[in-house]
Motif scaffolding. Structure first.
Motif, mmCIF file in Angstrom:
data_model
loop_
_atom_site.group_PDB
_atom_site.id
_atom_site.type_symbol
_atom_site.label_atom_id
_atom_site.label_comp_id
_atom_site.label_asym_id
_atom_site.label_seq_id
_atom_site.Cartn_x
_atom_site.Cartn_y
_atom_site.Cartn_z
ATOM 1 N N ASN A 57 1.151 -0.784 0.112
ATOM 2 C CA ASN A 57 -0.309 -0.039 0.146
ATOM 3 C C ASN A 57 1.162 1.020 0.298
ATOM 4 O OD1 ASN A 57 -2.203 -1.718 0.233
ATOM 5 N ND2 ASN A 57 -2.668 -1.085 2.235
ATOM 6 N N ILE A 58 1.785 0.811 0.356
ATOM 7 C CA ILE A 58 3.093 2.552 -0.003
ATOM 8 C C ILE A 58 3.190 2.304 -1.249
ATOM 9 C CG2 ILE A 58 5.411 3.034 0.851
ATOM 10 C CD1 ILE A 58 4.705 1.124 3.242
ATOM 11 N N LEU A 59 3.401 4.474 -1.227
ATOM 12 C CA LEU A 59 3.669 4.531 -2.437
ATOM 13 C C LEU A 59 5.139 5.018 -2.850
ATOM 14 C CD1 LEU A 59 1.125 6.911 -3.404
ATOM 15 C CD2 LEU A 59 0.615 4.794 -4.200
ATOM 16 N N PHE A 60 5.447 6.137 -1.434
ATOM 17 C CA PHE A 60 7.172 6.095 -1.708
ATOM 18 C C PHE A 60 7.235 6.526 -0.434
ATOM 19 C CE2 PHE A 60 5.359 9.383 -2.914
ATOM 20 C CZ PHE A 60 5.117 11.322 -1.846
ATOM 21 N N PHE A 61 8.677 6.388 0.242
ATOM 22 C CA PHE A 61 9.474 7.100 1.382
ATOM 23 C C PHE A 61 10.052 8.004 0.843
ATOM 24 C CE2 PHE A 61 8.692 2.493 1.703
ATOM 25 C CZ PHE A 61 8.949 2.125 3.061
ATOM 26 N N ASP A 62 10.395 8.995 1.657
ATOM 27 C CA ASP A 62 10.881 10.339 1.398
ATOM 28 C C ASP A 62 12.150 10.867 2.775
ATOM 29 O OD1 ASP A 62 8.930 11.778 2.188
ATOM 30 O OD2 ASP A 62 9.087 13.391 0.620
ATOM 31 N N SER A 63 12.234 11.360 2.570
ATOM 32 C CA SER A 63 13.301 12.301 3.556
ATOM 33 C C SER A 63 13.527 13.321 3.707
ATOM 34 C CB SER A 63 14.996 11.540 3.411
ATOM 35 O OG SER A 63 15.282 11.346 5.101
ATOM 36 N N VAL A 64 12.983 14.236 4.828
ATOM 37 C CA VAL A 64 13.621 15.569 4.984
ATOM 38 C C VAL A 64 13.738 15.804 6.515
ATOM 39 C CG1 VAL A 64 11.935 17.540 4.858
ATOM 40 C CG2 VAL A 64 11.339 15.799 2.869
ATOM 41 N N ASP A 65 14.730 16.885 5.771
ATOM 42 C CA ASP A 65 15.207 16.938 7.408
ATOM 43 C C ASP A 65 15.671 15.856 8.783
ATOM 44 O OD1 ASP A 65 15.027 19.711 6.808
ATOM 45 O OD2 ASP A 65 12.982 20.214 7.350
ATOM 46 N N GLY A 66 16.475 14.869 8.188
ATOM 47 C CA GLY A 66 16.085 13.980 9.294
ATOM 48 C C GLY A 66 15.393 13.258 9.812
ATOM 49 N N LEU A 103 11.019 4.378 -3.833
ATOM 50 C CA LEU A 103 9.430 4.001 -4.922
ATOM 51 C C LEU A 103 8.950 2.865 -4.759
ATOM 52 C CD1 LEU A 103 9.713 3.641 -7.637
ATOM 53 C CD2 LEU A 103 9.576 6.703 -7.832
ATOM 54 N N ASN A 104 7.553 2.545 -5.007
ATOM 55 C CA ASN A 104 6.980 1.061 -5.071
ATOM 56 C C ASN A 104 7.229 1.034 -6.591
ATOM 57 O OD1 ASN A 104 5.502 -1.252 -5.066
ATOM 58 N ND2 ASN A 104 4.591 -0.408 -3.010
ATOM 59 N N THR A 105 7.755 0.699 -7.184
ATOM 60 C CA THR A 105 7.830 0.172 -8.864
ATOM 61 C C THR A 105 6.235 0.172 -8.921
ATOM 62 O OG1 THR A 105 8.608 -1.607 -9.058
ATOM 63 C CG2 THR A 105 9.601 0.217 -9.279
ATOM 64 N N ALA A 106 5.312 -1.265 -8.005
ATOM 65 C CA ALA A 106 3.970 -1.605 -8.590
ATOM 66 C C ALA A 106 3.296 -0.760 -8.211
ATOM 67 C CB ALA A 106 3.542 -2.919 -7.043
ATOM 68 N N GLN A 107 2.839 0.662 -7.947
ATOM 69 C CA GLN A 107 2.207 1.678 -7.693
ATOM 70 C C GLN A 107 2.307 2.343 -8.909
ATOM 71 O OE1 GLN A 107 -0.422 1.731 -6.045
ATOM 72 N NE2 GLN A 107 -0.067 0.409 -4.169
ATOM 73 N N ILE A 108 3.396 2.376 -9.585
ATOM 74 C CA ILE A 108 3.562 3.559 -10.678
ATOM 75 C C ILE A 108 2.715 4.080 -11.589
ATOM 76 C CG2 ILE A 108 5.234 4.466 -12.395
ATOM 77 C CD1 ILE A 108 7.592 4.320 -11.128
ATOM 78 N N TRP A 109 1.798 4.858 -11.715
ATOM 79 C CA TRP A 109 1.333 5.387 -12.766
ATOM 80 C C TRP A 109 1.801 5.804 -14.274
ATOM 81 C CZ3 TRP A 109 -2.955 3.758 -14.331
ATOM 82 C CH2 TRP A 109 -4.222 4.062 -16.037
ATOM 83 N N SER A 110 2.600 6.850 -14.344
ATOM 84 C CA SER A 110 3.306 7.703 -15.302
ATOM 85 C C SER A 110 5.074 8.159 -15.163
ATOM 86 C CB SER A 110 2.066 8.353 -16.461
ATOM 87 O OG SER A 110 2.183 9.170 -15.114
ATOM 88 N N ILE A 111 5.435 8.518 -15.313
ATOM 89 C CA ILE A 111 6.764 9.174 -15.457
ATOM 90 C C ILE A 111 6.457 9.839 -16.856
ATOM 91 C CG2 ILE A 111 8.849 8.811 -15.240
ATOM 92 C CD1 ILE A 111 8.998 5.911 -14.673
ATOM 93 N N ARG A 112 6.677 11.114 -16.371
ATOM 94 C CA ARG A 112 7.010 12.151 -17.041
ATOM 95 C C ARG A 112 7.994 12.402 -17.183
ATOM 96 N NH1 ARG A 112 3.040 16.351 -15.505
ATOM 97 N NH2 ARG A 112 4.667 16.441 -13.909
ATOM 98 N N ARG A 113 8.760 12.475 -18.527
ATOM 99 C CA ARG A 113 10.224 12.965 -18.628
ATOM 100 C C ARG A 113 10.709 14.411 -19.370
ATOM 101 N NH1 ARG A 113 14.968 9.386 -22.094
ATOM 102 N NH2 ARG A 113 16.836 9.873 -20.806
ATOM 103 N N ASN A 114 11.548 14.034 -17.885
ATOM 104 C CA ASN A 114 12.279 15.876 -18.301
ATOM 105 C C ASN A 114 14.127 15.535 -18.956
ATOM 106 O OD1 ASN A 114 13.184 17.929 -17.713
ATOM 107 N ND2 ASN A 114 12.486 18.597 -16.196
ATOM 108 N N LEU A 115 14.919 15.093 -20.015
ATOM 109 C CA LEU A 115 15.624 15.778 -20.109
ATOM 110 C C LEU A 115 16.962 16.586 -19.657
ATOM 111 C CD1 LEU A 115 15.624 15.231 -23.623
ATOM 112 C CD2 LEU A 115 15.798 13.330 -22.336
ATOM 113 N N ALA A 116 15.929 17.720 -18.906
ATOM 114 C CA ALA A 116 16.784 19.054 -18.164
ATOM 115 C C ALA A 116 17.271 18.660 -16.926
ATOM 116 C CB ALA A 116 16.358 20.319 -18.463
ATOM 117 N N GLY A 117 16.558 17.788 -16.201
ATOM 118 C CA GLY A 117 16.255 17.732 -14.313
ATOM 119 C C GLY A 117 15.493 16.878 -14.355
#
Length: 150
Positions: A57-66, A103-117
């Motif tokens: 059920n987890i979409l992703f984990f992120d680390s912010v300010d420790g 991130l959980n690859t099983a929960q990915i719907w789409s990826i909007r690619r950006n070549l510059a960033g």
């Protein structure tokens, strides 16, 4: 394919031995680990309470300010593990998106690619999204493309 099952009640946990060609063995290992991961739950914190959430059920984990945050489709929780510790225990459907996110690859719907960033990953049944660093883009796309017709 030949399957042999040996039940041994003296073992503390199931043990699986697979012999075969490397490509076939890798596919079986991924399937077994994914099946086991669907039942794995993590203890997460929110509002002074502990919740036991399945990793599926987890979409992703992120680390912010420790602190490490866990995002599901509807909620955000805290977990007292670092990202490098999570990498050791998460099922194989999880992958790095950046130095500060998994991130959980099983929960990915789409990826909007950006070549510059960084590219933007969007998830199923959620408006949440996360940045995908350029250095992690190609390995993630290769993982997602397994089984895709050539």
């Amino acid at each position: 394919m030949k399957i042999c099952i040996d039940i041994d009640e003296s073992l503390p946990e199931p043990e699986i031995a697979i012999r075969g060609r490397s490509e076939d063995v890798a596919k079986l290992q991924t399937a077994i680990l994914a099946a086991v991961g669907k039942t794995q739950k993590l203890a997460l914190l929110r509002d002074g309470r502990e919740f036991f959430v399945p990793t599926a059920n987890i979409l992703f984990f992120d680390s912010v300010d420790g602190k490490t945050w866990v995002h599901t489709a509807k909620n955000i929780y805290e977990i007292r593990l670092r990202l490098y510790e999570l990498e050791q225990i998460l099922p194989p459907s999880f992958a790095r998106a950046s130095k500060s996110a998994i991130l959980n690859t099983a929960q990915i719907w789409s990826i909007r690619r950006n070549l510059a960033g960084p590219s933007i990953v969007q998830f199923r049944e959620s408006s949440k999204q996360i940045s995908l660093s350029r250095s992690f883009y190609k390995p993630l796309i290769e993982r997602l493309s397994i089984g895709k017709p050539k």
